[in-house]
Every structure is written in structure tokens, then in C-alpha cells.
Design an enzyme around this catalytic site. Sequence first.
Site, PDB file in Angstrom:
ATOM      1  N   LYS A 119       0.726  -1.149  -0.200  1.00 46.68           N
ATOM      2  CA  LYS A 119      -0.054   0.019  -0.074  1.00 46.68           C
ATOM      3  C   LYS A 119       0.573   1.145  -0.087  1.00 46.68           C
ATOM      4  CE  LYS A 119      -4.607  -1.627   1.897  1.00 46.68           C
ATOM      5  NZ  LYS A 119      -5.254  -1.512   2.919  1.00 46.68           N
ATOM      6  N   LYS A 211      -5.168  -9.823  -7.660  1.00 45.21           N
ATOM      7  CA  LYS A 211      -6.230  -9.985  -6.801  1.00 45.21           C
ATOM      8  C   LYS A 211      -7.442  -9.037  -7.315  1.00 45.21           C
ATOM      9  CE  LYS A 211      -7.019  -8.862  -2.328  1.00 45.21           C
ATOM     10  NZ  LYS A 211      -6.604  -8.236  -0.956  1.00 45.21           N
ATOM     11  N   LYS A 214     -10.765  -2.984  -5.624  1.00 52.94           N
ATOM     12  CA  LYS A 214     -11.569  -1.785  -5.994  1.00 52.94           C
ATOM     13  C   LYS A 214     -10.720  -0.701  -6.693  1.00 52.94           C
ATOM     14  CE  LYS A 214     -10.371   0.467  -1.621  1.00 52.94           C
ATOM     15  NZ  LYS A 214      -9.670  -0.584  -1.423  1.00 52.94           N
TER      16      LYS A 214
END
Length: 348
Positions: A119, A211, A214
Site C-alpha cells: 500500500k 487480486k 476496487k
Amino acid sequence: MSQASQRVFSGVQPTGNLHLGNYLGAIKRFVAMQSSHECIYCVVDLHAITQDRSVWGGPEELARSTREVTAAYLASGIDPAAHIVFNQSQVAAHSELAWIFNCVARVGWLNRMTQFKDKAGKNRENASVGLYAYPNLMAADILAYRATHVPVGEDQKQHLELTRDIAQKFNIDMADACTEAGYPDGFFPLPEPLITGPATRVMSLRDGDKKMSKSDPSDLSRINLTDDADTIAKKIRKAKTDPDALPESMEALKGRPEAANLLGLFAALQDATLETVLPQFAGRQFSELKQALADLAVEKLSPIAGEMQKLMASQDHIDAILKDGAERANAIAEPVMADVRRIMGFVR
Ligand code: TRP
């Protein structure tokens, strides 16, 4: 440990739209735990703000998204009367215990967290301190309720291991005070992850090695929980495939990420295992699987989308459920925090 003393806690972040990965990897599992456990399901809004405002979207979007996750919980079959549904920021214990855990967890432990590395990206110096300490807050979420079981996706396994390390270090460092407070075997339980069934990792429809997310720029890569029947069918029709017929064995599925993903989705939506689904499609073309998967996905997801829409139209109802849940969550967490304060020596 008896079933009665088992407590389930889990959470979903209110950032962006919910997709099939959130449903199969988390919410659907949450629903299944209700018949056997006392469950606490949280909308983790404090976790949402660990990334930049451009990611969590600002105050209106955070509120909307918090209500949307709540609506998804309810529409999927979580019973907020029999169990507890609430948003994290309404219960102060999460933040308070997270601070104490900031002082228990070691920098070296957090440095190993792969989610932070993913992230934070290249510019790690510019990541928020909150993003770095995220796993400590997650440990606090779970342990403020002394929860024993945590249904999560595969990607959260490392955070669960860290939670156990924190619980264990607290129990050892504070052993004398824990005993004094009436917990000779340690104050915090070591919670276990529950990672079961197919499609624990739901992958992108455009790339079976990535994966479902969103943040993928292509909306075709994911099925959103609010997609209508036509959109679901279209996305599955356009999903990436490989040129071969579908495999006959688990062994032959290796190295075929798209086949594994679509078959895994079919199995998960049908509450079956990959092993039982495989023979159904062995030797067939992708087009047949896609047709069957589209029908099944529409059958399972459309009612949820419809119910979410209804719930989202009545904001007051959702907010009342969150408030009631927060009060009941607080009633569990507050006595735990009272013990923690006593164990630490904070004067009251
Ligand atoms: N980190 C989890 C995720 O991204 C969400 C989460 C926050 C959570 N706190 C939790 C999950 C506590 C389980 C238990 O999916």
C-alpha cells in the site's frame, strides 16, 4: 475452550465500492458463523483513513461507504439483533487499545508486513504513520472484545499472526499484573484466523494473477455488489480465459490462473468445493462455464443488490442499527479496557 466462550470478530473497510472479493472472501463467511458463534461485525472506518484522502474519498464518501458496507452486511443475511453490527469510530476502545499496542508491537514486526509495503508503494517515507500502525489497530479491534476467532481472507493472515504476537507479548510482559487481575493464564486470548473454502482469494476477471480490487482502473476486472444482472453477465462473458479446454484434475489446474479463478468463483457461489465442481466442467469450453457462472452469480447476487438499494434509501434505519450496535459493542469492550487500564497501572 467451550463453544460458548468463542467469540468471532471481523471487519470490512469502507473504502470504495464493495465487490465479489469482499463478499466471498469476507461477508459470506461472516454470515455462516452466526449459527455457531457470538459474532461482532465492524465497519472499520478508522482503518479507511490510513491512506490519502484521495483514496478514502473525504467525509461524504466515508459516510456513504460506511452505510454501504452496513447495508451489504444486512442484505447478505447478518442479523444485527442476534449479533452486533457497528462502525469502529463509535467505540473509543479501538483507538485507546491501539495506542497501548503501539507500545507492545516492535518496529521490526511491523517492518515485515507485506500489506504496508504494497500500500505504501515506492514512496514509503510519505505513507501515513497510521498506515504503518494499521496492524496494531486491527489487533486492538479483535482483542478489545477478547475475540477468539477471526474470519478473514488469505491476505490478512499475516496481520492475524501479528495480533497473536501482540497478545502474547502483552501477556508475558504484564504476567504479574495479569495474575493480580485474575488472569493467571494471560489476559488476552491468542485469536485464530478462519480461512476456509474456495475463492479465499478472488482474482481479477482480467488477470488471474492479480487480486480483484476496487482500485483496478478497469471496472471489467471486478463484479461490484451493486452491479445489475446485465452488467454481471457482461463482465463474466468478457473475463480473460486461456485457449485450452477446462482441466480434469486439480493438478492440471496449476498454471491456469483464469480457469482456477472462474471455477473457484463457481464453487464458492454454490457453497461447493473446487474438487466437486471440477468434474462438472472437465473437458468443456470456457464459454459453458461462463454461462453457468453468470447465471449463478446473477441468482446469488441480484437479491443482495436489490436489498442493499432498499436499505441505502433509508439512512436513518442504518444509522440506528450502527448506534445500537456501538452501544452493545461498547458494553463488551469497556470492561475489557477497565481491566487493561488496571493491568497497566493507569490511575482512575
Ligand atoms: N484489515 C482488514 C482487511 O483489510 C480489515 C480489518 C480491520 C479487520 N480490522 C479487522 C479484519 C479486525 C478482521 C478483524 O480486510
